[in-house]
Design an enzyme around this catalytic site. Structure first.
Site: not given
Ligand code: PBG
Ligand code: ZN
Length: 324
Positions: A248, A195
């Protein structure tokens, strides 16, 4: 006359021929659709930076879950906005929070739908970081104990798959141990193993009210410049017991999807994140692109890159288009 023997165009001569030799087929079975559940009843409010996506109260989340199942979409990922926030994000493991109630209600009303429970703390903490703070530092090991509680509460609520998105070290092992200890041996873990600290999460943070109140997430999410580090994270999460490995965001990281796919023998998921979705929707709203064509091309290419599972806000539209 010059005799041309090698003619790749023969394989493109007609729709039937192109169908016969196509290497990748996008299917509704590939999709996971993310939803945002909120407190209250009869709430259905469109998220401004994510047109077509809604804040839903539990009752409306169940209705949407029925629609997903009727379209053949196999899975829903549940995100939530809580009733209250505090320093450690305790509403994240509160069985009366919207996420846990939605998971229980969907499991009961739409049992054929697989439920992915996103496990993190940033929507639930007052500071918006993904863990327990010591000063401005997110304390890794204290956060693990909190994530264990979130994971177990969601498994109890009805999640089939636990998806930790926090990026703490060792959280897959910690969550696996906690689930097994409570008898959830058959609850799987889809790890957000790779991520990146990405600007593409912007619309999600508006939608989930989860932006960090100071600093950013670069101490725990990955540097977009790094490739070897992604492989290291994948190796660690597999060693810790992850069942599915996620990369991701998706679009700008398809090289990583391919490399991970070629390297491991586990299902690979990719998350077509909010910023990727918002760019397509904005250009389509302006009439600058053909939305259907762009979306189906984009999702097909994620699959061609090696993704077995695609988490995408386009899932409902794409399911309808694939039906024809
Ligand atoms: C954080 C989280 C994020 C997303 C889902 N859970 C990223 C973040 O804020 O760092 C992003 C999903 C998206 O952008 O569609 N735990
Ligand atoms: Zn988080």
């Amino acid at each position: 006359m010059f005799q041309q023997k090698l003619r790749p165009r023969r394989m493109r001569i007609s729709p039937a021929m192109r169908d016969m030799v196509r290497e990748t087929t996008l299917s509704v079975k590939d999709f996971v659709y993310p939803i945002f559940v909120v407190p209250g009843t009869n709430v259905r409010e469109e998220i401004p930076s994510m047109p077509g996506c809604y804040h839903l109260s539990v009752d409306n989340a169940v209705e949407l879950a029925k629609e997903l199942a009727s379209l053949g979409i196999p899975s829903v990922e549940v995100f939530g906005l809580p009733e209250y926030k505090d320093a450690d994000g305790s509403s994240a493991w509160d069985m009366t929070s919207p996420v846990q109630r939605a998971e229980a209600a969907i499991k009961k009303e739409v049992p054929e739908l697989m439920i992915v429970g996103d496990v993190c703390l940033c929507q639930y903490t007052t500071h918006g970081h993904c863990g327990h703070l010591e000063g401005h530092y997110v304390d890794n090991d204290k956060t693990l104990a909190l994530l264990q509680k979130v994971a177990v509460s969601q498994a109890e609520a009805g999640a089939d798959i636990i998806a930790p998105s926090d990026m703490m070290d060792g959280r897959v092992a910690a969550i696996r141990a906690a689930l097994d200890d409570k008898g959830f041996q058959n609850t799987s873990i889809m790890s957000y193993a790779v991520k990146y600290a990405s600007g593409y999460y912007g619309p999600f943070r508006d939608a989930a009210d989860s932006a960090p109140q100071f600093g950013d997430r670069r101490q725990y999410q990955m540097d977009p410049a790094n490739r070897r580090e992604a492989l290291k994270e994948v190796d660690l999460d597999i060693a810790e017991g992850a069942d599915i490995i996620m990369v991701k965001p998706a679009l700008t990281y398809l090289d990583i999807v391919r490399e991970v796919r070629d390297r491991i023998h586990f299902p690979v998921a990719t998350y077509n994140v909010s910023g990727e979705y918002a760019m397509v929707k904005a250009a389509a709203a302006n009439g600058w692109i053909d939305e259907k064509r762009i979306v189906l091309e984009t999702l097909t290419c994620m699959k061609r890159a090696g993704a077995d599972i695609i988490i995408t806000y386009h899932a409902i539209d794409a399911a309808k288009w694939l039906k024809g």
